[in-house]
Design a protein around this motif. Sequence first.
Motif, PDB file in Angstrom:
ATOM      1  N   LEU A 236       0.824  -1.205   0.000  1.00 24.86           N
ATOM      2  CA  LEU A 236       0.000   0.000   0.000  1.00 24.86           C
ATOM      3  C   LEU A 236       0.863   1.262   0.000  1.00 24.86           C
ATOM      4  CD1 LEU A 236      -2.774  -1.123   2.511  1.00 24.86           C
ATOM      5  CD2 LEU A 236      -3.003  -0.851   0.034  1.00 24.86           C
ATOM      6  N   ASP A 237       1.965   1.243   0.731  1.00 24.18           N
ATOM      7  CA  ASP A 237       2.882   2.391   0.719  1.00 24.18           C
ATOM      8  C   ASP A 237       3.414   2.630  -0.695  1.00 24.18           C
ATOM      9  OD1 ASP A 237       2.587   2.785   3.435  1.00 24.18           O
ATOM     10  OD2 ASP A 237       4.454   1.752   3.971  1.00 24.18           O
ATOM     11  N   LEU A 238       3.801   1.546  -1.376  1.00 24.64           N
ATOM     12  CA  LEU A 238       4.338   1.671  -2.724  1.00 24.64           C
ATOM     13  C   LEU A 238       3.261   2.133  -3.697  1.00 24.64           C
ATOM     14  CD1 LEU A 238       6.804   1.303  -4.510  1.00 24.64           C
ATOM     15  CD2 LEU A 238       6.247  -1.132  -4.706  1.00 24.64           C
ATOM     16  N   PHE A 239       2.047   1.602  -3.540  1.00 27.08           N
ATOM     17  CA  PHE A 239       0.928   2.020  -4.387  1.00 27.08           C
ATOM     18  C   PHE A 239       0.638   3.506  -4.181  1.00 27.08           C
ATOM     19  CE2 PHE A 239      -2.514  -0.636  -6.561  1.00 27.08           C
ATOM     20  CZ  PHE A 239      -2.860   0.383  -7.424  1.00 27.08           C
ATOM     21  N   GLU A 240       0.645   3.933  -2.936  1.00 23.88           N
ATOM     22  CA  GLU A 240       0.382   5.345  -2.643  1.00 23.88           C
ATOM     23  C   GLU A 240       1.418   6.238  -3.303  1.00 23.88           C
ATOM     24  OE1 GLU A 240      -0.388   8.306   1.200  1.00 23.88           O
ATOM     25  OE2 GLU A 240       0.236   6.214   1.513  1.00 23.88           O
ATOM     26  N   ALA A 241       2.670   5.799  -3.299  1.00 20.11           N
ATOM     27  CA  ALA A 241       3.730   6.596  -3.918  1.00 20.11           C
ATOM     28  C   ALA A 241       3.569   6.693  -5.426  1.00 20.11           C
ATOM     29  CB  ALA A 241       5.090   5.993  -3.576  1.00 20.11           C
ATOM     30  N   LYS A 242       2.871   5.723  -6.017  1.00 17.66           N
ATOM     31  CA  LYS A 242       2.688   5.683  -7.471  1.00 17.66           C
ATOM     32  C   LYS A 242       1.236   5.927  -7.878  1.00 17.66           C
ATOM     33  CE  LYS A 242       6.580   2.510  -8.277  1.00 17.66           C
ATOM     34  NZ  LYS A 242       7.294   3.287  -9.295  1.00 17.66           N
ATOM     35  N   LYS A 243       0.458   6.532  -6.989  1.00 17.90           N
ATOM     36  CA  LYS A 243      -0.980   6.634  -7.216  1.00 17.90           C
ATOM     37  C   LYS A 243      -1.350   7.540  -8.375  1.00 17.90           C
ATOM     38  CE  LYS A 243      -1.635  10.292  -3.766  1.00 17.90           C
ATOM     39  NZ  LYS A 243      -2.251  10.619  -2.448  1.00 17.90           N
ATOM     40  N   ASP A 244      -0.478   8.423  -8.795  1.00 13.93           N
ATOM     41  CA  ASP A 244      -0.805   9.318  -9.900  1.00 13.93           C
ATOM     42  C   ASP A 244      -0.739   8.616 -11.253  1.00 13.93           C
ATOM     43  OD1 ASP A 244      -1.190  11.393  -8.149  1.00 13.93           O
ATOM     44  OD2 ASP A 244       0.828  12.212  -8.382  1.00 13.93           O
ATOM     45  N   ALA A 245      -0.127   7.436 -11.300  1.00 19.71           N
ATOM     46  CA  ALA A 245       0.043   6.736 -12.576  1.00 19.71           C
ATOM     47  C   ALA A 245      -0.536   5.330 -12.568  1.00 19.71           C
ATOM     48  CB  ALA A 245       1.530   6.664 -12.937  1.00 19.71           C
ATOM     49  N   THR A 246      -1.181   4.942 -11.476  1.00 24.91           N
ATOM     50  CA  THR A 246      -1.586   3.548 -11.307  1.00 24.91           C
ATOM     51  C   THR A 246      -3.010   3.474 -10.764  1.00 24.91           C
ATOM     52  OG1 THR A 246       0.731   3.110 -10.725  1.00 24.91           O
ATOM     53  CG2 THR A 246      -0.821   1.337 -10.386  1.00 24.91           C
ATOM     54  N   PHE A 247      -3.718   2.418 -11.164  1.00 23.01           N
ATOM     55  CA  PHE A 247      -5.126   2.231 -10.809  1.00 23.01           C
ATOM     56  C   PHE A 247      -5.341   0.782 -10.374  1.00 23.01           C
ATOM     57  CE2 PHE A 247      -4.608   5.318 -14.116  1.00 23.01           C
ATOM     58  CZ  PHE A 247      -5.510   6.333 -13.872  1.00 23.01           C
ATOM     59  N   THR A 248      -6.442   0.556  -9.671  1.00 27.57           N
ATOM     60  CA  THR A 248      -6.855  -0.816  -9.389  1.00 27.57           C
ATOM     61  C   THR A 248      -8.346  -0.950  -9.604  1.00 27.57           C
ATOM     62  OG1 THR A 248      -6.717  -2.669  -7.818  1.00 27.57           O
ATOM     63  CG2 THR A 248      -7.302  -0.511  -6.914  1.00 27.57           C
ATOM     64  N   ALA A 249      -8.766  -2.165  -9.927  1.00 33.30           N
ATOM     65  CA  ALA A 249     -10.189  -2.520 -10.001  1.00 33.30           C
ATOM     66  C   ALA A 249     -10.310  -3.907  -9.383  1.00 33.30           C
ATOM     67  CB  ALA A 249     -10.676  -2.517 -11.446  1.00 33.30           C
ATOM     68  N   PRO A 250     -10.945  -4.024  -8.232  1.00 29.95           N
ATOM     69  CA  PRO A 250     -10.897  -5.277  -7.473  1.00 29.95           C
ATOM     70  C   PRO A 250     -11.744  -6.409  -8.037  1.00 29.95           C
ATOM     71  CG  PRO A 250     -12.237  -3.648  -6.348  1.00 29.95           C
ATOM     72  CD  PRO A 250     -11.591  -2.927  -7.489  1.00 29.95           C
ATOM     73  N   ALA A 251     -12.667  -6.111  -8.939  1.00 34.53           N
ATOM     74  CA  ALA A 251     -13.522  -7.141  -9.561  1.00 34.53           C
ATOM     75  C   ALA A 251     -14.410  -7.834  -8.537  1.00 34.53           C
ATOM     76  CB  ALA A 251     -12.680  -8.161 -10.335  1.00 34.53           C
ATOM     77  N   VAL A 252     -15.040  -7.035  -7.673  1.00 33.87           N
ATOM     78  CA  VAL A 252     -15.919  -7.597  -6.660  1.00 33.87           C
ATOM     79  C   VAL A 252     -17.177  -8.192  -7.272  1.00 33.87           C
ATOM     80  CG1 VAL A 252     -17.121  -5.412  -6.193  1.00 33.87           C
ATOM     81  CG2 VAL A 252     -16.958  -7.152  -4.402  1.00 33.87           C
ATOM     82  N   GLY A 253     -17.549  -7.734  -8.481  1.00 34.74           N
ATOM     83  CA  GLY A 253     -18.751  -8.283  -9.110  1.00 34.74           C
ATOM     84  C   GLY A 253     -18.693  -9.788  -9.278  1.00 34.74           C
ATOM     85  N   LEU A 254     -17.535 -10.278  -9.713  1.00 34.25           N
ATOM     86  CA  LEU A 254     -17.375 -11.725  -9.886  1.00 34.25           C
ATOM     87  C   LEU A 254     -17.417 -12.433  -8.538  1.00 34.25           C
ATOM     88  CD1 LEU A 254     -16.739 -14.272 -11.483  1.00 34.25           C
ATOM     89  CD2 LEU A 254     -14.310 -13.690 -11.285  1.00 34.25           C
ATOM     90  N   LEU A 255     -16.728 -11.895  -7.555  1.00 35.66           N
ATOM     91  CA  LEU A 255     -16.700 -12.559  -6.247  1.00 35.66           C
ATOM     92  C   LEU A 255     -18.106 -12.669  -5.671  1.00 35.66           C
ATOM     93  CD1 LEU A 255     -13.572 -10.837  -4.649  1.00 35.66           C
ATOM     94  CD2 LEU A 255     -13.699 -13.087  -5.749  1.00 35.66           C
ATOM     95  N   TRP A 256     -18.876 -11.588  -5.786  1.00 37.19           N
ATOM     96  CA  TRP A 256     -20.242 -11.609  -5.254  1.00 37.19           C
ATOM     97  C   TRP A 256     -21.098 -12.637  -5.985  1.00 37.19           C
ATOM     98  CZ3 TRP A 256     -22.355  -9.282  -1.055  1.00 37.19           C
ATOM     99  CH2 TRP A 256     -23.744  -9.348  -0.935  1.00 37.19           C
ATOM    100  N   ALA A 257     -21.018 -12.645  -7.297  1.00 42.90           N
ATOM    101  CA  ALA A 257     -21.812 -13.600  -8.079  1.00 42.90           C
ATOM    102  C   ALA A 257     -21.396 -15.028  -7.767  1.00 42.90           C
ATOM    103  CB  ALA A 257     -21.649 -13.306  -9.566  1.00 42.90           C
ATOM    104  N   ARG A 258     -20.104 -15.245  -7.640  1.00 37.22           N
ATOM    105  CA  ARG A 258     -19.614 -16.599  -7.346  1.00 37.22           C
ATOM    106  C   ARG A 258     -20.036 -17.042  -5.953  1.00 37.22           C
ATOM    107  NH1 ARG A 258     -13.574 -16.934  -8.821  1.00 37.22           N
ATOM    108  NH2 ARG A 258     -14.365 -17.442 -10.908  1.00 37.22           N
ATOM    109  N   ALA A 259     -20.079 -16.111  -5.012  1.00 34.65           N
ATOM    110  CA  ALA A 259     -20.417 -16.456  -3.636  1.00 34.65           C
ATOM    111  C   ALA A 259     -21.904 -16.702  -3.438  1.00 34.65           C
ATOM    112  CB  ALA A 259     -19.947 -15.340  -2.700  1.00 34.65           C
ATOM    113  N   TYR A 260     -22.755 -15.946  -4.174  1.00 28.69           N
ATOM    114  CA  TYR A 260     -24.172 -15.940  -3.837  1.00 28.69           C
ATOM    115  C   TYR A 260     -25.124 -16.254  -4.986  1.00 28.69           C
ATOM    116  CZ  TYR A 260     -22.247 -13.615   0.266  1.00 28.69           C
ATOM    117  OH  TYR A 260     -21.508 -13.319   1.383  1.00 28.69           O
ATOM    118  N   GLU A 261     -24.638 -16.336  -6.203  1.00 28.46           N
ATOM    119  CA  GLU A 261     -25.563 -16.448  -7.332  1.00 28.46           C
ATOM    120  C   GLU A 261     -25.191 -17.520  -8.341  1.00 28.46           C
ATOM    121  OE1 GLU A 261     -26.654 -11.659  -7.274  1.00 28.46           O
ATOM    122  OE2 GLU A 261     -25.230 -12.439  -8.733  1.00 28.46           O
ATOM    123  N   ALA A 262     -24.288 -18.411  -7.991  1.00 26.82           N
ATOM    124  CA  ALA A 262     -23.771 -19.375  -8.967  1.00 26.82           C
ATOM    125  C   ALA A 262     -24.242 -20.800  -8.708  1.00 26.82           C
ATOM    126  CB  ALA A 262     -22.247 -19.328  -8.976  1.00 26.82           C
TER     127      ALA A 262
END
Length: 415
Positions: free
Chosen positions: A251-277
Motif C-alpha cells: 500500500l505504501d508503494l501504491f500510494e507513492a505511485k498513485k498518480d500513474a496507477t489504478f486498481t479494479a478489485p472485480a468484486v462483481g465476480l466474487l459476489w456472483a460466485r459467492a451468492y448467485e452461482a
Amino acid sequence: MSGTLFTDVMIFDGSGAARFPGEVLVRGERIEAVARGDERLPREGAAVVEGKGRTLMPGMVEAHGHLTWPTNVERTINTMKPLPIEQHVLVTAQNARITLDHGFTSVYSAGSLGERIEPALRDMIDGGFLPGPRLRASALEKGAEGVLGVPAGHDPTHQRDIPHLRDYIAQKKADGCDTIKFLMSSDDAFQPGGSQTLMYSEEEAQAIGEAAREAGIWLACHAQGAEAVKRALRAGFRAIYHCTYADEEALDLFEAKKDATFTAPAVGLLWARAYEAQDFGIGPKEAAELGALRGIELGQQVIPEMRKRGIRVLPGGDYGFPYNPHGRNARDLEHFVNLFGFSPTEALVAATKQGGELVGWDVGQVRAGFLADLLLVEGDPTSDVRLLQDKDNLAAIMKGGQFFKQPCDTGKALA
C-alpha cells in the motif's frame, strides 16, 4: 443539424460536486459548452433535447473488461473456454453492443480470449461499423499455462525467457494492442492458495516494464499476493487488478505511485460466485474453496485503506462468466457503496472521471472540450446508484456526439 442541446437537465459532471440545473451544448463529437442555472446556451442549428429534470451524466467506464468472455444478459454460454473463432468474434461484438446499451461508453481491457480479436473490434467500433464502447484493446492474458493450476489460454507462446517476453510485447504493439495483461500471481480459483504463487520473477517483471515503455504500450495485471502487487508496481504497471492480499508495504508503494496507477478489485465476480452461482454448480462450499467469500472479506479491509491513501479504486467486475454476465456491470457501483463504504457520488466519480483517467481519453466528465459521451438518466443516481442497473432508466445514450439510444423527446433544430 449541427449539434445537440440538452436543456432542463440536472447535471452530474463527474467531478464529485452536487448535481446542478443547467444546459449542455454538443457540437461535433465534443461538448462545446456547459451552462448553470438560468444561463441559456445558443440554440441555432441544434436539436433540442428536453431533459424534463432528468440527470445528464458522463458515460461510465468499465475498468476491468473482458468483452471476449462469452456470457451476457441476453444469452448464457456455459463455458469460459474459447469458442469456434467465427462464433467467438460475433459473440464479442454482441457483448460490446450490450455493454454500451447499459451505459458503459468506454472499456479498459483486462485480457482477451483471442490474440487479435479486440484490436479488430476496436477498429470496427471506431470506424462506425459496429456499435460498442471505446476500447483499450488487449490480447490473451499471459501466464504460466499448464502449471500452477493456470488454465489453457493464458500463455500463447510458452516462451518465458526475457528475450521472448520482450519480443512478445513488441509483437502485441505491432498487432495494435493498447495494453497487455500479465498474471503476476496465480489465483485461488485456479488452485488452493494460488493467490500466493508468483508467476514472474523480479527480473522478468522489470524487463516487461522496460520493454513496454520502449514500445509505448500499457501494462495490466492480475495480482493477488502482496509480493505480486509490489513487483507490478515497481515495474510500472498501469492497472493492477484485485490486490487482495496487499500488505502495508504494498500500500505504501501504491500510494507513492498513485498518480500513474489504478486498481479494479472485480468484486462483481466474487459476489456472483459467492451468492448467485448455484445453478452452475457453485454452492457455498465451492465458493469458499474458490476464495470468493475470503476475497470479499479482504476487500472490505484493503479497499477502504486504499481510498484513505488516495489510490484510485475503480468499478469493473470480471463480467462475462455464466453467472456474472455482461450487462450487469453497473452493479459494481452498488457493491462499492454497500461493501466498501463509497457514497453514491464517490462510486459515480470512480466510474466516470477516474475511469476516464485510466483509459486516457477526454471522457468521464461533462465539461467543455471533453468528448460527448453522455447518459440521460431517469431519476437521481447520486442518491441511488441502483438506477443505473436498469437500462430502461437510460433515456438516452450518446457517444462522441452521436446518439446510440435516441431520446424520445428531441425537438427540431432551430434555424
